[in-house]
Scaffold this motif. Structure first.
Motif, PDB file in Angstrom:
ATOM      1  N   HIS A 591       0.828  -1.222   0.000  1.00 54.34           N
ATOM      2  CA  HIS A 591       0.000   0.000   0.000  1.00 54.34           C
ATOM      3  C   HIS A 591       0.853   1.258   0.000  1.00 54.34           C
ATOM      4  O   HIS A 591       0.308   2.360  -0.234  1.00 54.34           O
ATOM      5  CB  HIS A 591      -0.938   0.026   1.219  1.00 54.34           C
ATOM      6  CG  HIS A 591      -2.143  -0.851   1.062  1.00 54.34           C
ATOM      7  ND1 HIS A 591      -3.101  -0.623   0.102  1.00 54.34           N
ATOM      8  CD2 HIS A 591      -2.525  -1.960   1.753  1.00 54.34           C
ATOM      9  CE1 HIS A 591      -4.050  -1.549   0.197  1.00 54.34           C
ATOM     10  NE2 HIS A 591      -3.729  -2.381   1.186  1.00 54.34           N
ATOM     11  N   SER A 594      -0.122   5.316   0.459  1.00 49.59           N
ATOM     12  CA  SER A 594      -1.341   5.765  -0.232  1.00 49.59           C
ATOM     13  C   SER A 594      -2.405   6.238   0.772  1.00 49.59           C
ATOM     14  O   SER A 594      -2.355   5.936   1.964  1.00 49.59           O
ATOM     15  CB  SER A 594      -1.897   4.628  -1.097  1.00 49.59           C
ATOM     16  OG  SER A 594      -2.167   3.494  -0.293  1.00 49.59           O
ATOM     17  N   ARG A 617      -3.252   8.239   5.785  1.00 44.69           N
ATOM     18  CA  ARG A 617      -2.294   7.597   4.872  1.00 44.69           C
ATOM     19  C   ARG A 617      -1.572   6.448   5.583  1.00 44.69           C
ATOM     20  O   ARG A 617      -1.330   6.507   6.783  1.00 44.69           O
ATOM     21  CB  ARG A 617      -1.252   8.598   4.371  1.00 44.69           C
ATOM     22  CG  ARG A 617      -1.738   9.501   3.270  1.00 44.69           C
ATOM     23  CD  ARG A 617      -0.587  10.327   2.686  1.00 44.69           C
ATOM     24  NE  ARG A 617      -1.028  11.150   1.580  1.00 44.69           N
ATOM     25  CZ  ARG A 617      -1.086  10.744   0.306  1.00 44.69           C
ATOM     26  NH1 ARG A 617      -0.713   9.512  -0.001  1.00 44.69           N
ATOM     27  NH2 ARG A 617      -1.493  11.552  -0.638  1.00 44.69           N
ATOM     28  N   LYS A 622       7.223   3.035   0.976  1.00 43.21           N
ATOM     29  CA  LYS A 622       6.787   2.853  -0.398  1.00 43.21           C
ATOM     30  C   LYS A 622       7.449   1.603  -0.977  1.00 43.21           C
ATOM     31  O   LYS A 622       8.413   1.070  -0.420  1.00 43.21           O
ATOM     32  CB  LYS A 622       7.165   4.072  -1.239  1.00 43.21           C
ATOM     33  CG  LYS A 622       6.459   5.351  -0.815  1.00 43.21           C
ATOM     34  CD  LYS A 622       6.911   6.529  -1.676  1.00 43.21           C
ATOM     35  CE  LYS A 622       6.209   7.812  -1.242  1.00 43.21           C
ATOM     36  NZ  LYS A 622       6.638   8.989  -2.034  1.00 43.21           N
ATOM     37  N   GLY A 632       1.089  -4.279  -5.352  1.00 41.03           N
ATOM     38  CA  GLY A 632       0.220  -3.181  -4.930  1.00 41.03           C
ATOM     39  C   GLY A 632      -0.758  -2.776  -6.020  1.00 41.03           C
ATOM     40  O   GLY A 632      -1.947  -2.532  -5.752  1.00 41.03           O
ATOM     41  N   ILE A 633      -0.273  -2.696  -7.279  1.00 40.25           N
ATOM     42  CA  ILE A 633      -1.171  -2.355  -8.395  1.00 40.25           C
ATOM     43  C   ILE A 633      -2.235  -3.431  -8.563  1.00 40.25           C
ATOM     44  O   ILE A 633      -3.438  -3.138  -8.704  1.00 40.25           O
ATOM     45  CB  ILE A 633      -0.354  -2.201  -9.694  1.00 40.25           C
ATOM     46  CG1 ILE A 633       0.579  -0.990  -9.598  1.00 40.25           C
ATOM     47  CG2 ILE A 633      -1.279  -2.070 -10.896  1.00 40.25           C
ATOM     48  CD1 ILE A 633       1.576  -0.898 -10.742  1.00 40.25           C
ATOM     49  N   GLU A 662      -3.010   7.254 -10.731  1.00 39.07           N
ATOM     50  CA  GLU A 662      -3.156   7.846  -9.407  1.00 39.07           C
ATOM     51  C   GLU A 662      -1.960   7.507  -8.519  1.00 39.07           C
ATOM     52  O   GLU A 662      -1.433   8.364  -7.805  1.00 39.07           O
ATOM     53  CB  GLU A 662      -4.454   7.353  -8.752  1.00 39.07           C
ATOM     54  CG  GLU A 662      -5.715   7.958  -9.365  1.00 39.07           C
ATOM     55  CD  GLU A 662      -6.977   7.385  -8.742  1.00 39.07           C
ATOM     56  OE1 GLU A 662      -6.852   6.398  -7.964  1.00 39.07           O
ATOM     57  OE2 GLU A 662      -8.081   7.896  -9.022  1.00 39.07           O
ATOM     58  N   ARG A 663      -1.513   6.248  -8.566  1.00 30.23           N
ATOM     59  CA  ARG A 663      -0.361   5.845  -7.751  1.00 30.23           C
ATOM     60  C   ARG A 663       0.916   6.541  -8.237  1.00 30.23           C
ATOM     61  O   ARG A 663       1.768   6.923  -7.427  1.00 30.23           O
ATOM     62  CB  ARG A 663      -0.181   4.327  -7.806  1.00 30.23           C
ATOM     63  CG  ARG A 663      -1.197   3.585  -6.946  1.00 30.23           C
ATOM     64  CD  ARG A 663      -1.036   2.063  -7.079  1.00 30.23           C
ATOM     65  NE  ARG A 663      -1.858   1.398  -6.083  1.00 30.23           N
ATOM     66  CZ  ARG A 663      -1.425   0.960  -4.906  1.00 30.23           C
ATOM     67  NH1 ARG A 663      -0.165   1.144  -4.566  1.00 30.23           N
ATOM     68  NH2 ARG A 663      -2.240   0.369  -4.047  1.00 30.23           N
ATOM     69  N   ASP A 666       0.834  10.062  -7.143  1.00 30.19           N
ATOM     70  CA  ASP A 666       0.966  10.125  -5.682  1.00 30.19           C
ATOM     71  C   ASP A 666       2.390   9.785  -5.227  1.00 30.19           C
ATOM     72  O   ASP A 666       2.680   9.810  -4.030  1.00 30.19           O
ATOM     73  CB  ASP A 666      -0.032   9.145  -5.043  1.00 30.19           C
ATOM     74  CG  ASP A 666      -0.251   9.448  -3.572  1.00 30.19           C
ATOM     75  OD1 ASP A 666      -0.124  10.623  -3.170  1.00 30.19           O
ATOM     76  OD2 ASP A 666      -0.513   8.504  -2.805  1.00 30.19           O
ATOM     77  N   GLN A 668       3.993   6.855  -5.475  1.00 28.61           N
ATOM     78  CA  GLN A 668       4.155   5.534  -4.867  1.00 28.61           C
ATOM     79  C   GLN A 668       5.248   4.694  -5.540  1.00 28.61           C
ATOM     80  O   GLN A 668       5.689   3.687  -4.986  1.00 28.61           O
ATOM     81  CB  GLN A 668       2.820   4.768  -4.914  1.00 28.61           C
ATOM     82  CG  GLN A 668       1.700   5.444  -4.150  1.00 28.61           C
ATOM     83  CD  GLN A 668       2.089   5.690  -2.692  1.00 28.61           C
ATOM     84  OE1 GLN A 668       2.607   4.798  -2.019  1.00 28.61           O
ATOM     85  NE2 GLN A 668       1.838   6.910  -2.205  1.00 28.61           N
TER      86      GLN A 668
END
Length: 707
Positions: A591, A594, A617, A622, A632-633, A662-663, A666, A668
């Motif tokens: 995660h 995130s 969060r 990471k 994670g994806i 988005e990741r 962000d 990640q």
């Protein structure tokens, strides 16, 4: 603090690069120590006229210079002298005799014209005048006297006949040995065909003989060149490497003793050259091995622990070969074929990686060529180099990617089969006469080598994995067993999460393999990534079967605390069960940092004011590896696609790319090595996999029940 603890502390403070250099220096010392006995020059203790205790072979190829010079001299002596015929000799010699007669006739005519004068020349004065006109010093005074007393007509007759005889005689090829014979022939011809006074006749014969000379002479330059060519074409006399100088039981003659001394087998003092050569050999191997491993694409995974493991595996393999080399003295044909060299290469492949195993195969082959040089014609046994290299590579390449125990057994069988082929190839190429028993023993030893390699690999793998906590393919396959206590716990206490983990595992493995990452690590990591949910399974929607959502009754801050805790609860559980660190990292990092967007928005709506995102969060870290990032994806994609009421290829692809974007935005993926191209490849792979899972199905009409 004890000395042992101080040493451990110093080792822990050493950088990976320094540790690698130190370990390779240690490996070089070990290799040198194992090979040094195999380069020590052999000597024999024999005396002249003693009996040889064994077949004595030359360790080197060396020229016997004295014998070579003797052979060259004999070759030069066999070359015949080269003679050349002087074509100008008939004219030259005939002209010399003619000039003599002309000079005498001229002096006589001059004397007659001065008869009234009192200065008549004496015979000696006349001779001096003739010598001043022509070069013919070998004429006797009696001959000159007869010539000066002869009439003009007799001189002309003698001149013409003499010139003719000389010219005719000199037209033949006359060697030095034939001169006297041709002179006698000319004399006979003159006396038989010429009528002159006795004194003049003798003078003519003397002049003729004097001008018949050898005209077929030795050509010094061409003869010298021919002899030199014969010398150059003479093969040098050499003692070849591996040549038997004295056979067992034969008498050591002075000549054989001299040859033994020439090749250095009688030297009592060992020179430093072999040891220097071995040092350079080991240095080249170590530098090459260090460079190749340093340039490995997986070098980021090379730690002090894995380097130490590699040194141990190499040392173990060399030690096995060294022990077999001692057995070589038992004089069993081909005993060296039984060395389990493939075990080291196979274990390096399973515990480290394939590239390192292939490089190590070449290293083992070169070391084996020195370790098993007993009875070899030279320092290196290149037949063993071929045998060891092919055997190691066959084991490494046959193992493939999935190292099941059955696969390891098959690899050992394949190595045994390849060993047999290599041994047959070596025996046939040597073109020697072998008995069926000898061939059978050597083939049996080759088969045994493959099976022993398999036994060693299977026996040592679990122990090495446990000692060094290596995440090998075998260990991963063991962890993927559904009967593992943690997976059984997940299935029983959180069946929805278990199903979710299986789906994520399929997606993550496909995604990782599409970009060249370790798909098996991703699969096993996905199996355990949500194991922390078993602590509070009903707070996660996939486990809420026919029950109210408990998050509806609690504050969003508490909900976020419960959700955020599951990666770290899972990490603790995995550590308790002593799972590999790579699996623990995936559980902690899937995660990243995130945001729990749902509960964050819900909390803002309830409070009516801004709330720090950091409260909602995950604390991270990471994703540090590509496998963690892909898991994670896959985790987010599987949950999102499952929430779609009617998933279509377009919707699936859109939601996958939205989650990845988005990741990415962000941050990640900032700490792993995923590229944009790899992210696109992962997106395509996940889309194809999910479309296969959520494909459309035909709706069958309900059949009415017939009474």
């Amino acid at each position: 603090m004890t000395k042992q603890k101080q040493k451990v502390l110093k080792w822990n403070q050493t950088s990976p690069k320094q540790a690698k250099v130190l370990l390779f220096v240690l490996l070089g010392c070990i290799v040198y120590a194992m090979l040094v006995s195999n380069v020590r020059p052999n000597t024999v203790d024999v005396e002249t006229y003693s009996y040889s205790p064994r077949d004595i072979q030359s360790p080197i190829t060396i020229e016997m210079k004295e014998e070579t010079q003797k052979k060259q001299g004999e070759a030069a002596d066999q070359v015949d002298n080269i003679y050349s015929y002087d074509k100008n000799s008939p004219l030259t010699q005939a002209t010399k005799s003619s000039d003599l007669f002309k000079a005498i006739k001229k002096i006589n005519e001059t004397e007659k014209s001065h008869k009234d004068k009192e200065d008549t020349l004496s015979l000696d004065q006349k001779i001096e005048q003739v010598k001043g006109l022509v070069d013919n010093e070998k004429i006797s005074p009696d001959a000159y006297e007869a010539l000066f007393k002869a009439s003009s007509n007799d001189l002309d007759t003698a001149r013409e006949f003499t010139s003719s005889v000389i010219s005719e005689t000199e037209s033949n090829k006359i060697t030095l040995g034939q001169v006297d014979d041709y002179r006698e022939r000319a004399e006979n011809k003159i006396r038989q065909n010429l009528k002159l006074p006795r004194a003049l006749m003798n003078a003519v014969v003397e002049i003729t003989k004097n001008n018949i000379v050898s005209n077929y002479l030795l050509n010094v330059d061409e003869t010298k060149a021919a002899k030199q060519k014969a010398i150059d074409e003479t093969e040098p006399v050499v003692i070849k490497e591996g040549e038997i100088i004295v056979r067992k039981g034969d008498v050591v003659t002075p000549e054989k003793f001299k040859q033994l001394k020439l090749v250095g087998l009688l030297d009592k003092e060992t020179g430093f050259y072999p040891y220097t050569g071995l040092f350079l050999f080991v240095l080249i191997l170590m530098v090459g091995l260090y460079y190749l491993l340093q340039e490995s694409p997986t070098k980021e995974r090379i730690t002090k622990k894995t380097m130490l493991l590699y040194i141990i595996l190499v040392t173990f393999t060399l030690l096995c070969m060294k022990l077999v080399s001692f057995a070589d003295k038992m004089e069993i044909d081909g005993i060296y074929f039984v060395a389990p060299f493939a075990a080291g290469a196979m274990m390096i492949k399973m515990l480290l990686d394939e590239r390192t195993a292939i490089i190590s195969s070449f290293f083992f082959a070169l070391c084996a060529s020195l370790l098993f040089n007993e009875g070899s014609t030279g320092t290196f046994n290149f037949s063993l180099t071929f045998y060891v290299l092919v055997g190691c590579l066959s084991g490494v390449l046959f193992l493939g990617k999935r190292h099941y125990k059955t696969r390891i057994l098959k690899a050992g069988t394949f190595v045994a089969f390849v060993n047999v082929l290599c041994i047959l190839s070596i025996l046939f190429l040597q073109n020697a006469k072998y008995t069926i028993g000898q061939v059978g023993i050597e083939l049996g030893l080759g088969l045994l080598s493959g099976f022993v390699s398999t036994i060693l690999a299977l026996g040592l793998m679990p122990m090495l994995e446990s000692w060094f906590q290596i995440l090998s393919t075998t260990k991963l396959i063991e962890l993927s067993n559904p009967n593992h206590p943690l997976l059984r716990k997940l299935l029983i206490e959180a069946p929805g999460t278990y199903h979710h983990s299986i789906m994520v595992a399929n997606l993550a493995e496909a995604g990782c393999e599409s970009i060249g990452a370790n798909g098996l690590v991703a699969r096993v990591g996905a199996y355990y990534h949500d194991i922390g949910k078993t602590k509070r399974p009903h707070f996660f929607i996939e486990n809420q079967m026919n029950m109210e959502n408990p998050h509806d009754k609690i504050a969003p801050q508490l909900s976020s605390t419960i959700i955020i805790a599951h990666p770290y609860d899972g990490s603790k559980m995995l550590k308790e069960y002593k799972l590999p660190q790579e699996i623990i990292d995936i559980a902690e990092q899937h995660h990243g940092t995130s945001l729990l967007r749902y509960f964050y928005i819900k909390a803002k709506d309830q409070c009516g004011k801004e709330i720090p995102e950091s409260d909602f969060r995950y604390p991270g870290p990471k994703a540090q590896s590509r496998e963690s990032a892909v898991v994670g994806i896959a985790d987010g994609v599987e949950a999102a696609v499952r929430s779609l009421s009617k998933p279509t290829p377009v919707k699936i692809d859109a939601i996958i790319r939205k989650i990845i974007t988005e990741r990415l935005e962000d941050g990640q993926f900032d700490e792993c090595e995923l590229t944009f191209k790899e992210l696109d490849t992962v997106a395509q792979t996940l889309s194809e996999t999910l479309n296969g899972i959520f494909h459309s199905r035909i709706e069958y009409p309900e059949q009415q029940l017939k009474k």
